[in-house]
Design an enzyme around this catalytic site. Structure first.
Site, PDB file in Angstrom:
ATOM      1  N   CYS A 168     -11.550   3.418 -16.510  1.00 30.59           N
ATOM      2  CA  CYS A 168     -10.529   5.034 -15.175  1.00 30.59           C
ATOM      3  C   CYS A 168     -12.202   5.262 -14.703  1.00 30.59           C
ATOM      4  O   CYS A 168     -12.877   5.874 -14.791  1.00 30.59           O
ATOM      5  CB  CYS A 168     -10.162   6.031 -16.013  1.00 30.59           C
ATOM      6  SG  CYS A 168      -9.832   7.125 -15.052  1.00 30.59           S
ATOM      7  N   CYS A 183     -12.232   9.407 -14.787  1.00 36.02           N
ATOM      8  CA  CYS A 183     -12.765  10.005 -15.488  1.00 36.02           C
ATOM      9  C   CYS A 183     -14.342  10.589 -15.019  1.00 36.02           C
ATOM     10  O   CYS A 183     -15.126  10.103 -14.390  1.00 36.02           O
ATOM     11  CB  CYS A 183     -12.672   8.810 -16.946  1.00 36.02           C
ATOM     12  SG  CYS A 183     -11.592   9.340 -18.263  1.00 36.02           S
ATOM     13  N   HIS A 227      -8.447  12.566 -19.903  1.00 34.13           N
ATOM     14  CA  HIS A 227      -7.843  11.166 -19.565  1.00 34.13           C
ATOM     15  C   HIS A 227      -6.428  10.880 -20.387  1.00 34.13           C
ATOM     16  O   HIS A 227      -5.398  10.407 -19.912  1.00 34.13           O
ATOM     17  CB  HIS A 227      -8.324   9.832 -19.988  1.00 34.13           C
ATOM     18  CG  HIS A 227      -7.510   8.461 -19.629  1.00 34.13           C
ATOM     19  ND1 HIS A 227      -7.438   7.748 -18.180  1.00 34.13           N
ATOM     20  CD2 HIS A 227      -7.258   7.044 -19.993  1.00 34.13           C
ATOM     21  CE1 HIS A 227      -7.193   7.051 -18.159  1.00 34.13           C
ATOM     22  NE2 HIS A 227      -6.786   6.442 -18.956  1.00 34.13           N
ATOM     23  N   ASN A 281       2.527  11.607  -8.419  1.00 33.44           N
ATOM     24  CA  ASN A 281       2.800  10.521  -8.455  1.00 33.44           C
ATOM     25  C   ASN A 281       3.291  10.078 -10.477  1.00 33.44           C
ATOM     26  O   ASN A 281       2.470  10.115 -10.386  1.00 33.44           O
ATOM     27  CB  ASN A 281       3.158   9.119  -7.787  1.00 33.44           C
ATOM     28  CG  ASN A 281       3.454   9.072  -6.256  1.00 33.44           C
ATOM     29  OD1 ASN A 281       4.339   9.978  -5.887  1.00 33.44           O
ATOM     30  ND2 ASN A 281       2.837   8.924  -5.806  1.00 33.44           N
ATOM     31  N   SER A 294      -1.084   3.400 -11.300  1.00 35.29           N
ATOM     32  CA  SER A 294      -2.124   2.392 -12.072  1.00 35.29           C
ATOM     33  C   SER A 294      -2.641   2.621 -13.104  1.00 35.29           C
ATOM     34  O   SER A 294      -3.180   2.241 -14.038  1.00 35.29           O
ATOM     35  CB  SER A 294      -1.933   1.173 -11.133  1.00 35.29           C
ATOM     36  OG  SER A 294      -3.304   1.990 -10.301  1.00 35.29           O
ATOM     37  N   HIS A 327      -4.257   8.625 -15.747  1.00 38.00           N
ATOM     38  CA  HIS A 327      -5.160   9.928 -15.460  1.00 38.00           C
ATOM     39  C   HIS A 327      -4.900  11.037 -14.697  1.00 38.00           C
ATOM     40  O   HIS A 327      -4.001  10.783 -13.312  1.00 38.00           O
ATOM     41  CB  HIS A 327      -6.380   9.926 -14.754  1.00 38.00           C
ATOM     42  CG  HIS A 327      -7.604  11.019 -15.222  1.00 38.00           C
ATOM     43  ND1 HIS A 327      -8.788  10.460 -16.560  1.00 38.00           N
ATOM     44  CD2 HIS A 327      -7.717  11.996 -14.724  1.00 38.00           C
ATOM     45  CE1 HIS A 327      -9.272  11.472 -16.017  1.00 38.00           C
ATOM     46  NE2 HIS A 327      -8.596  12.940 -15.537  1.00 38.00           N
ATOM     47  N   HIS A 330      -3.519  13.281 -12.394  1.00 37.29           N
ATOM     48  CA  HIS A 330      -4.212  14.040 -11.350  1.00 37.29           C
ATOM     49  C   HIS A 330      -2.820  13.999 -10.117  1.00 37.29           C
ATOM     50  O   HIS A 330      -1.824  13.367 -10.073  1.00 37.29           O
ATOM     51  CB  HIS A 330      -5.028  13.140 -10.276  1.00 37.29           C
ATOM     52  CG  HIS A 330      -4.710  11.210 -10.225  1.00 37.29           C
ATOM     53  ND1 HIS A 330      -3.996  10.146 -11.239  1.00 37.29           N
ATOM     54  CD2 HIS A 330      -4.182  10.761  -9.378  1.00 37.29           C
ATOM     55  CE1 HIS A 330      -3.631   9.584 -11.061  1.00 37.29           C
ATOM     56  NE2 HIS A 330      -3.321   9.503  -9.484  1.00 37.29           N
ATOM     57  N   GLN A 347      -2.037  14.227  -5.606  1.00 37.34           N
ATOM     58  CA  GLN A 347      -2.855  13.195  -4.405  1.00 37.34           C
ATOM     59  C   GLN A 347      -2.219  14.814  -3.394  1.00 37.34           C
ATOM     60  O   GLN A 347      -1.342  16.143  -3.357  1.00 37.34           O
ATOM     61  CB  GLN A 347      -2.083  12.809  -3.464  1.00 37.34           C
ATOM     62  CG  GLN A 347      -3.360  11.616  -4.672  1.00 37.34           C
ATOM     63  CD  GLN A 347      -2.480  10.132  -3.909  1.00 37.34           C
ATOM     64  OE1 GLN A 347      -2.691   9.875  -2.934  1.00 37.34           O
ATOM     65  NE2 GLN A 347      -1.652   8.985  -5.232  1.00 37.34           N
TER      66      GLN A 347
END
Length: 365
Positions: free
Chosen positions: A67, A70, A130, A170, A178, A181, A183, A185
């Protein structure tokens, strides 16, 4: 022309998913987008012969060596992540907008228009874990995330070259993510995206016509009706809007009108984080799986125009209409720009209220 208003003939009562008769072939006015949405909840039972969406794999290891988000791992840019223990923010390695882009030459034919666009793209890792999500993280971490949204927004809106700051997440493979993890934006752009421009204009027009703020009236109406309310407290509300375009769409909003998340006080941020997380927990508890969605902070443009009428809120657009069944934007939505909602808003809000506010993984121990 003003939309026709249809008042419910019945008195308010608390409802469960089976007590409310789903509306069919009914148009509802979306005041923020100034367009109609058709409620077609009867179509949710239509035959389905295509593939179904598999349930998200349950949480696994807290670290994934492959990842790029990570701690300690190397990203595609060659940059190595620090061994972060909290929230980690960095510039996107593949940004959609950059500060000094190469501007193409104007097209030869004057019929075609183009122009420069620039900005900044940032990534926010919510946690080094993760396998976590906003629904499963400790509440203190979610409060820290709201503080991070506030700090980043304050920093980016202060730039003279930025007209709007869009913070979003998203979540889930259904929406094209894809990397699982946890997160989100940030896109800070030199232009105001159409959705925010439309919302700003709608709220300004409403204030000019009524002398009141659109969102204030919307929240008051939702509280009076109460059937679509999912969470409510003295500071914040979360509800499936009357005009929802997606079956499980939810708005999370402070009751006090502010234009930006950084204008919330420390106590308001903590309460806002708790309200948001409760909604996300209820999503997961619906079908006892990680619930996919698109979440967007709707903040006022920062292009210098009067935004005193704008009301900061979060919109969550889940792309599932039933367990295993995705909400697709098909012919009339994509081609004609008219949304059909396969879920009755009153019914879906009742479903969300009916499940526990404690995440099912915690209940399992």
């Amino acid at each position: 022309m003003k939309p026709a208003v249809r008042r419910p003939a019945h008195q308010h009562q608390n409802v469960t998913p089976v007590e409310y008769l789903p509306a069919t072939w009914e148009r509802r006015w979306h005041p923020l987008r100034r367009e109609w949405v058709t409620i077609t909840s009867h179509r949710n039972k239509r035959p389905w012969s295509s593939s179904e969406v598999e349930a998200t794999v349950e949480a696994g290891a807290s670290y994934d060596a492959s990842c790029y988000l990570c701690p300690g791992n190397t990203r595609v840019s060659g940059e190595k992540n620090p061994d972060y223990t909290g929230i980690f923010v960095f510039d996107n390695d593949h940004p959609s907008f950059v500060a000094n882009p190469d501007i193409p030459e104007p097209p030869g034919d004057t019929f075609f228009l183009n122009g420069p666009v620039h900005g900044s793209c940032r990534v926010i890792c919510y946690s080094p874990d993760h396998s976590a999500s906003l629904a499963s993280l400790p509440l203190d971490t979610v409060v820290n995330l709201v503080d991070t949204w506030a700090d980043e927004t304050a920093m980016l809106t202060s730039r003279e070259d930025i007209a709007c700051v869009s913070v979003f997440e998203n979540k889930g493979e259904v929406v094209g993510v894809s990397n699982p993890h946890p997160h989100g934006q940030i896109y800070a752009t030199s232009f105001v995206p159409d959705a925010f421009a439309r919302e700003s204009e709608a709220q300004l027009t409403y204030f000019s016509e009524h002398g009141r703020a659109l969102f204030d009236d919307m929240i008051a109406a939702e509280l009076r009706d109460d059937r679509r309310m999912v969470v409510s407290n003295a500071a914040h509300v979360a509800f499936v809007p009357y005009f929802a375009r997606f079956p499980y769409e939810v708005y999370v909003s402070p009751q006090r009108r502010v234009g930006y998340v950084y204008e919330l006080s420390a106590d308001e941020r903590a309460s806002f984080a708790a309200t948001l997380q409760e909604v996300l927990i209820r999503y997961d508890n619906l079908w006892r799986t990680d619930f996919p969605y698109i979440m967007m902070l709707h903040q006022a443009p920062c292009d210098g125009s009067d935004q005193s009428h704008y009301h900061f809120h979060i919109q969550i657009h889940p792309l599932m209409r039933a367990p295993g069944l995705q909400k697709f934007l098909a012919g009339i939505e994509t081609g004609a720009g008219h949304f059909l909602n396969d879920g009755c808003p009153e019914d879906k809000a009742a479903e969300l209220r009916a499940v526990s506010a404690i995440h099912y993984r915690r209940e399992l121990g």
